[in-house]
Design a protein around this motif. Sequence first.
Motif, PDB file in Angstrom:
ATOM      1  N   GLN A 171       0.827  -1.206   0.000  1.00  0.00           N
ATOM      2  CA  GLN A 171       0.000   0.000   0.000  1.00  0.00           C
ATOM      3  C   GLN A 171       0.861   1.256   0.000  1.00  0.00           C
ATOM      4  O   GLN A 171       0.586   2.217  -0.736  1.00  0.00           O
ATOM      5  CB  GLN A 171      -0.957   0.009   1.202  1.00  0.00           C
ATOM      6  CG  GLN A 171      -2.040  -1.049   1.134  1.00  0.00           C
ATOM      7  CD  GLN A 171      -2.855  -0.975  -0.146  1.00  0.00           C
ATOM      8  OE1 GLN A 171      -3.298   0.093  -0.566  1.00  0.00           O
ATOM      9  NE2 GLN A 171      -3.039  -2.127  -0.785  1.00  0.00           N
ATOM     10  N   SER A 172       1.916   1.254   0.783  1.00  0.00           N
ATOM     11  CA  SER A 172       2.829   2.421   0.807  1.00  0.00           C
ATOM     12  C   SER A 172       3.493   2.611  -0.543  1.00  0.00           C
ATOM     13  O   SER A 172       3.634   3.745  -1.029  1.00  0.00           O
ATOM     14  CB  SER A 172       3.889   2.261   1.894  1.00  0.00           C
ATOM     15  OG  SER A 172       3.292   2.334   3.161  1.00  0.00           O
ATOM     16  N   MET A 173       3.911   1.517  -1.179  1.00  0.00           N
ATOM     17  CA  MET A 173       4.544   1.619  -2.498  1.00  0.00           C
ATOM     18  C   MET A 173       3.547   2.138  -3.533  1.00  0.00           C
ATOM     19  O   MET A 173       3.898   2.977  -4.373  1.00  0.00           O
ATOM     20  CB  MET A 173       5.127   0.264  -2.926  1.00  0.00           C
ATOM     21  CG  MET A 173       6.364  -0.137  -2.115  1.00  0.00           C
ATOM     22  SD  MET A 173       7.006  -1.783  -2.523  1.00  0.00           S
ATOM     23  CE  MET A 173       7.716  -1.479  -4.138  1.00  0.00           C
ATOM     24  N   LEU A 174       2.296   1.673  -3.462  1.00  0.00           N
ATOM     25  CA  LEU A 174       1.280   2.149  -4.406  1.00  0.00           C
ATOM     26  C   LEU A 174       0.973   3.636  -4.184  1.00  0.00           C
ATOM     27  O   LEU A 174       0.864   4.400  -5.144  1.00  0.00           O
ATOM     28  CB  LEU A 174      -0.004   1.320  -4.288  1.00  0.00           C
ATOM     29  CG  LEU A 174       0.067  -0.119  -4.784  1.00  0.00           C
ATOM     30  CD1 LEU A 174      -1.218  -0.872  -4.444  1.00  0.00           C
ATOM     31  CD2 LEU A 174       0.359  -0.180  -6.277  1.00  0.00           C
ATOM     32  N   ILE A 175       0.845   4.040  -2.933  1.00  0.00           N
ATOM     33  CA  ILE A 175       0.538   5.446  -2.616  1.00  0.00           C
ATOM     34  C   ILE A 175       1.660   6.366  -3.060  1.00  0.00           C
ATOM     35  O   ILE A 175       1.416   7.438  -3.625  1.00  0.00           O
ATOM     36  CB  ILE A 175       0.242   5.604  -1.106  1.00  0.00           C
ATOM     37  CG1 ILE A 175      -1.098   4.934  -0.773  1.00  0.00           C
ATOM     38  CG2 ILE A 175       0.222   7.071  -0.687  1.00  0.00           C
ATOM     39  CD1 ILE A 175      -1.382   4.797   0.716  1.00  0.00           C
ATOM     40  N   THR A 176       2.902   5.924  -2.854  1.00  0.00           N
ATOM     41  CA  THR A 176       4.046   6.783  -3.207  1.00  0.00           C
ATOM     42  C   THR A 176       4.453   6.631  -4.659  1.00  0.00           C
ATOM     43  O   THR A 176       5.358   7.328  -5.121  1.00  0.00           O
ATOM     44  CB  THR A 176       5.253   6.478  -2.307  1.00  0.00           C
ATOM     45  OG1 THR A 176       5.649   5.110  -2.496  1.00  0.00           O
ATOM     46  CG2 THR A 176       4.932   6.741  -0.840  1.00  0.00           C
ATOM     47  N   GLY A 177       3.821   5.715  -5.386  1.00  0.00           N
ATOM     48  CA  GLY A 177       4.175   5.512  -6.785  1.00  0.00           C
ATOM     49  C   GLY A 177       5.522   4.823  -6.961  1.00  0.00           C
ATOM     50  O   GLY A 177       6.154   4.924  -8.009  1.00  0.00           O
ATOM     51  N   THR A 178       5.955   4.093  -5.963  1.00  0.00           N
ATOM     52  CA  THR A 178       7.233   3.388  -6.013  1.00  0.00           C
ATOM     53  C   THR A 178       7.003   1.986  -6.544  1.00  0.00           C
ATOM     54  O   THR A 178       6.299   1.182  -5.932  1.00  0.00           O
ATOM     55  CB  THR A 178       7.863   3.310  -4.602  1.00  0.00           C
ATOM     56  OG1 THR A 178       7.952   4.621  -4.060  1.00  0.00           O
ATOM     57  CG2 THR A 178       9.230   2.661  -4.638  1.00  0.00           C
ATOM     58  N   ASN A 179       7.586   1.664  -7.716  1.00  0.00           N
ATOM     59  CA  ASN A 179       7.425   0.328  -8.294  1.00  0.00           C
ATOM     60  C   ASN A 179       8.508  -0.636  -7.840  1.00  0.00           C
ATOM     61  O   ASN A 179       8.316  -1.841  -7.865  1.00  0.00           O
ATOM     62  CB  ASN A 179       7.423   0.400  -9.822  1.00  0.00           C
ATOM     63  CG  ASN A 179       6.142   1.023 -10.340  1.00  0.00           C
ATOM     64  OD1 ASN A 179       5.091   0.831  -9.756  1.00  0.00           O
ATOM     65  ND2 ASN A 179       6.238   1.772 -11.408  1.00  0.00           N
ATOM     66  N   SER A 194       9.230  -5.307  -5.530  1.00  0.00           N
ATOM     67  CA  SER A 194       8.663  -4.670  -6.708  1.00  0.00           C
ATOM     68  C   SER A 194       7.174  -4.942  -6.742  1.00  0.00           C
ATOM     69  O   SER A 194       6.694  -5.938  -6.201  1.00  0.00           O
ATOM     70  CB  SER A 194       9.333  -5.179  -7.985  1.00  0.00           C
ATOM     71  OG  SER A 194       9.116  -6.553  -8.150  1.00  0.00           O
ATOM     72  N   ARG A 242       1.713  -6.376 -11.398  1.00  0.00           N
ATOM     73  CA  ARG A 242       0.288  -6.346 -11.699  1.00  0.00           C
ATOM     74  C   ARG A 242      -0.135  -7.747 -12.164  1.00  0.00           C
ATOM     75  O   ARG A 242       0.577  -8.408 -12.913  1.00  0.00           O
ATOM     76  CB  ARG A 242       0.026  -5.324 -12.794  1.00  0.00           C
ATOM     77  CG  ARG A 242      -1.446  -5.133 -13.126  1.00  0.00           C
ATOM     78  CD  ARG A 242      -1.645  -4.052 -14.176  1.00  0.00           C
ATOM     79  NE  ARG A 242      -1.109  -2.762 -13.786  1.00  0.00           N
ATOM     80  CZ  ARG A 242      -1.788  -1.832 -13.104  1.00  0.00           C
ATOM     81  NH1 ARG A 242      -3.023  -2.081 -12.747  1.00  0.00           N
ATOM     82  NH2 ARG A 242      -1.232  -0.694 -12.798  1.00  0.00           N
TER      83      ARG A 242
END
Length: 160
Positions: free
Chosen positions: A85-93, A103, A106
């Motif tokens: 969730q943190s990676m998705l919110i910050t746009g970190t792939n 990583s 999808r």
Amino acid sequence: MNLYEITKEYLEIQQILETEELTAELNEALMLNQNQFQTKGGGYGRIMANSQANVDGATAEMKRIKTYIEQEQKKIDRLKNALLQSMLITGTNKLESEFWRFSVRRSEAVEVDMIEALPSEFINIKNVVTADKVAIKEAIKRGENITGARIIENFNLQIK
């Protein structure tokens, strides 16, 4: 003397009694045999009780370990979800640390809301065939001949 030998001796005494009268010697041998059987049975009971305690302890330990595994798996799932969730919110792939690389990947999955609403070509029907043992038992006890089934009599040792 072991249980097999005690049982064998009892059968030998019974075989003698089929052709001879009960003498004092045979009666004494029979009484001694029964005492040995009682003693051996008590020993079997102690061993079974000890083994049952071991089984109960192991079962309780397995439950404890299963609970521990479930708790640890839930912790892993929570941590994974929080990081995702943190990676998705910050746009970190991609995220790299000294020991780990993370990583976001999808994927796709099909979710069915109402199976009844689906067209028939998208439904798999599985038939499970089982025997109605209660009905079979009742029928056999009524005297019916049921091909492919029979009632068997089992003997179980009851321990109190």
